[in-house]
Design an enzyme around this catalytic site. Sequence first.
Site, mmCIF file in Angstrom:
data_model
loop_
_atom_site.group_PDB
_atom_site.id
_atom_site.type_symbol
_atom_site.label_atom_id
_atom_site.label_comp_id
_atom_site.label_asym_id
_atom_site.label_seq_id
_atom_site.Cartn_x
_atom_site.Cartn_y
_atom_site.Cartn_z
ATOM 1 N N GLY A 15 0.710 -1.116 -0.185
ATOM 2 C CA GLY A 15 0.149 0.108 0.114
ATOM 3 C C GLY A 15 0.736 1.274 0.041
ATOM 4 O O GLY A 15 1.742 1.384 0.463
ATOM 5 N N ARG A 19 -2.870 8.606 2.899
ATOM 6 C CA ARG A 19 -3.870 9.165 3.819
ATOM 7 C C ARG A 19 -3.666 9.007 5.289
ATOM 8 O O ARG A 19 -4.163 9.584 6.039
ATOM 9 C CB ARG A 19 -5.221 8.290 3.615
ATOM 10 N N LYS A 26 1.903 2.186 5.853
ATOM 11 C CA LYS A 26 0.560 2.083 6.527
ATOM 12 C C LYS A 26 0.552 0.788 7.433
ATOM 13 O O LYS A 26 -0.021 0.425 8.544
ATOM 14 C CB LYS A 26 -0.492 1.972 5.661
ATOM 15 N N GLN A 79 6.490 -5.743 -5.271
ATOM 16 C CA GLN A 79 5.761 -5.292 -6.566
ATOM 17 C C GLN A 79 6.474 -3.774 -6.881
ATOM 18 O O GLN A 79 6.174 -2.870 -6.015
ATOM 19 C CB GLN A 79 4.183 -5.116 -6.000
ATOM 20 N N GLY A 84 -2.328 -2.543 -9.614
ATOM 21 C CA GLY A 84 -3.783 -3.005 -9.085
ATOM 22 C C GLY A 84 -3.615 -4.289 -8.470
ATOM 23 O O GLY A 84 -2.295 -5.062 -8.288
ATOM 24 N N GLY A 145 -16.448 -1.945 -4.006
ATOM 25 C CA GLY A 145 -16.927 -2.878 -5.265
ATOM 26 C C GLY A 145 -18.212 -3.437 -4.889
ATOM 27 O O GLY A 145 -18.266 -3.900 -3.873
ATOM 28 N N ASN A 364 11.705 -8.417 51.338
ATOM 29 C CA ASN A 364 10.837 -7.270 51.290
ATOM 30 C C ASN A 364 11.803 -5.985 51.088
ATOM 31 O O ASN A 364 12.889 -5.533 51.741
ATOM 32 C CB ASN A 364 10.540 -7.104 53.015
ATOM 33 N N ARG A 427 25.063 5.107 56.125
ATOM 34 C CA ARG A 427 24.611 6.407 56.327
ATOM 35 C C ARG A 427 25.007 7.146 57.480
ATOM 36 O O ARG A 427 25.868 6.368 58.154
ATOM 37 C CB ARG A 427 22.756 6.309 56.459
HETATM 38 C C1 UD1 Z 1 -10.750 -3.061 -3.140
HETATM 39 C C2 UD1 Z 1 -11.467 -3.733 -3.957
HETATM 40 C C3 UD1 Z 1 -12.936 -3.367 -3.634
HETATM 41 C C4 UD1 Z 1 -13.236 -3.688 -2.210
HETATM 42 C C5 UD1 Z 1 -12.224 -2.924 -1.601
HETATM 43 C C6 UD1 Z 1 -12.482 -3.550 0.002
HETATM 44 C C7 UD1 Z 1 -10.198 -4.445 -5.955
HETATM 45 C C8 UD1 Z 1 -9.776 -3.859 -7.562
HETATM 46 N N1 UD1 Z 1 -11.000 -3.758 -5.479
HETATM 47 O O1 UD1 Z 1 -10.643 -1.934 -3.572
HETATM 48 O O2 UD1 Z 1 -13.657 -4.457 -4.759
HETATM 49 O O3 UD1 Z 1 -14.724 -3.396 -2.008
HETATM 50 O O4 UD1 Z 1 -10.734 -3.398 -1.954
HETATM 51 O O5 UD1 Z 1 -11.573 -3.058 0.989
HETATM 52 O O6 UD1 Z 1 -9.497 -5.383 -5.657
HETATM 53 N N2 UD1 Z 1 -2.516 -3.166 -3.330
HETATM 54 C C9 UD1 Z 1 -1.073 -3.664 -3.724
HETATM 55 N N3 UD1 Z 1 -0.851 -3.178 -4.846
HETATM 56 C C10 UD1 Z 1 -1.381 -2.620 -5.734
HETATM 57 C C11 UD1 Z 1 -2.892 -2.331 -5.414
HETATM 58 C C12 UD1 Z 1 -3.376 -2.417 -4.256
HETATM 59 O O7 UD1 Z 1 -0.568 -4.213 -2.857
HETATM 60 O O8 UD1 Z 1 -1.037 -2.171 -7.148
HETATM 61 C C13 UD1 Z 1 -3.048 -3.516 -2.011
HETATM 62 C C14 UD1 Z 1 -3.077 -2.259 -1.056
HETATM 63 O O9 UD1 Z 1 -2.222 -2.196 -0.351
HETATM 64 C C15 UD1 Z 1 -4.285 -2.920 -0.207
HETATM 65 C C16 UD1 Z 1 -5.082 -3.797 -1.051
HETATM 66 O O10 UD1 Z 1 -4.051 -4.439 -2.292
HETATM 67 O O11 UD1 Z 1 -3.894 -3.350 0.802
HETATM 68 C C17 UD1 Z 1 -6.382 -2.973 -1.880
HETATM 69 O O12 UD1 Z 1 -6.038 -2.179 -2.508
HETATM 70 P P1 UD1 Z 1 -6.797 -0.780 -2.427
HETATM 71 O O13 UD1 Z 1 -6.180 0.106 -3.264
HETATM 72 O O14 UD1 Z 1 -6.940 -0.315 -1.080
HETATM 73 O O15 UD1 Z 1 -8.261 -1.199 -2.991
HETATM 74 P P2 UD1 Z 1 -9.689 -0.658 -2.848
HETATM 75 O O16 UD1 Z 1 -9.816 0.530 -3.843
HETATM 76 O O17 UD1 Z 1 -10.031 -0.350 -1.555
#
Ligand code: UD1
Length: 459
Positions: A15, A19, A26, A79, A84, A145, A364, A427
């Site tokens: 992540g 925010r 995080k 990664q 995604g 989603g 003690n 003392r």
């Molecule tokens: C995702 C889901 C959504 C769901 C929501 C629940 C997808 C496309 N969407 O959305 O349907 O309702 O979670 O919380 O899966 N991450 C990576 N590498 C990346 C992208 C993400 O490691 O390239 C990790 C993030 O750190 C996180 C998790 O995957 O831990 C989810 O990613 P995030 O971008 O938070 O997805 P959401 O938009 O919340």
Amino acid sequence: MKANPRVLAVILAAGDGTRMKSARPKVLHKVAGLSLVGHALHSAQAAGVSDLAVVISPDRPDVASEVASLAPEARCFEQHERRGTAHAVLQAAPAIAAGCDALVVLFGDTPLVRPETIRTLAGSVNAEQAVTVMGFTPADPTGYGRLLVENGALLAIREHKDANEAERAIRLCNGGMMALRGDVALELLQAVRPNNAQGEFYLTDCPELALARGLRAGFVEVPAEEAQGVNDRVQLAACEAVLQQRLRLMHMQAGVTMIAPETVFLSLDTVIARDVVIEPNVVIGPGVSIGDGAVIHAFSHLEGARVGAGAGVGPFARLRPGATLGEKAKVGNFVEIKNADLGPGAKVSHLSYLGDASIGAEANIGAGTITCNYDGFRKFRTEIGDNAFVGSNSALVAPVRIGEGAYVGSGSVITEDVPANALALARGRQAIKADWATQFRAKPENIAKSKGASRKEKG
Ligand code: UD1
Ligand code: CA
């Protein structure tokens, strides 16, 4: 389903965490004394998965070392670009290719997922069902989603950004966790294309891709709190609150009395035996175990400590890492213990600091006793034998030993070892000057100001 399915858990922890407004990633922020990624690892381990993989950002050696310390068996994959959730899972392709009955994808920022849910999802993929998604119904579905369901079958997941008006009205959402049948997992993941609003490889395309191959997808609905994720510090605190409540209930149901449970803060790894009483406003950090019938009085703070059966702590006591209290030992108010063992029945009841020390059984330690364990460069140990008696307000300058049954006179500064059963006095000796005060007050320069004199005048 097989009796012992081989389950691979892949935790996504790459992540960006913008925010959180933090220098720390995080997934290293903590709830209930453990990092977010630690919770995901713990849930997967508790679910009994056979293999663990974690996908992390390449610029975060701190995340890799957290994973290594909590789950040395886990493999880390980097990664390099955030493209995604499906792209992230594919970084663990070598682990997936090794083969499993079920691949379970977990998010590193969703710490409330229960081990039972991981087992349920992993167990739900079978000859008929190739994909299972963790569904939930949040109070506000914005951003999640949506699950498009027909006759109990999951047809697709539509990301909020890609959804039309009618789809956005759906309340049932994707909680993020997903199980894929091992034999088709790689094929489905590799079929994902970035054909969406964000140009990302969505993991959420997998149910639709399964359907297109004549396979079935489904979902398991969990309570909304379980799918709660952390994107900012407000959500971090919300997860903390849920976890604390879970932990308090678990311990009370296991036989622990809490007078005001809402004021007691625990850690995920806290171990508490039966008939322990925890008074209000107690904070228990990581690494604490408390034995049968012990009492933790109000306003105490414990971390990395072992409290023996029947022992008493506080009120207002601090047990720091390495504090070990024997059976029925007593640590009273305004006492700090660090890296020190107290033998059974030993007492240190008031206003003391004991660091880098061992205190024998039934010893003690008088009020205000301090172990002087640090010379500004190094730490030294103090050893106190069984049944020793240390008088109040003594300073024990380490390294030093007080033998079994020895006495230390109050107010002593002890710099040399005290033999067993001896008395040490270190003392100034008391001097008495008879009638000195009367003569002092009678001096001409003191008579006018003397309290005695003014009282006489008034009288
Ligand atoms: C995702 C889901 C959504 C769901 C929501 C629940 C997808 C496309 N969407 O959305 O349907 O309702 O979670 O919380 O899966 N991450 C990576 N590498 C990346 C992208 C993400 O490691 O390239 C990790 C993030 O750190 C996180 C998790 O995957 O831990 C989810 O990613 P995030 O971008 O938070 O997805 P959401 O938009 O919340
Ligand atoms: Ca998220």
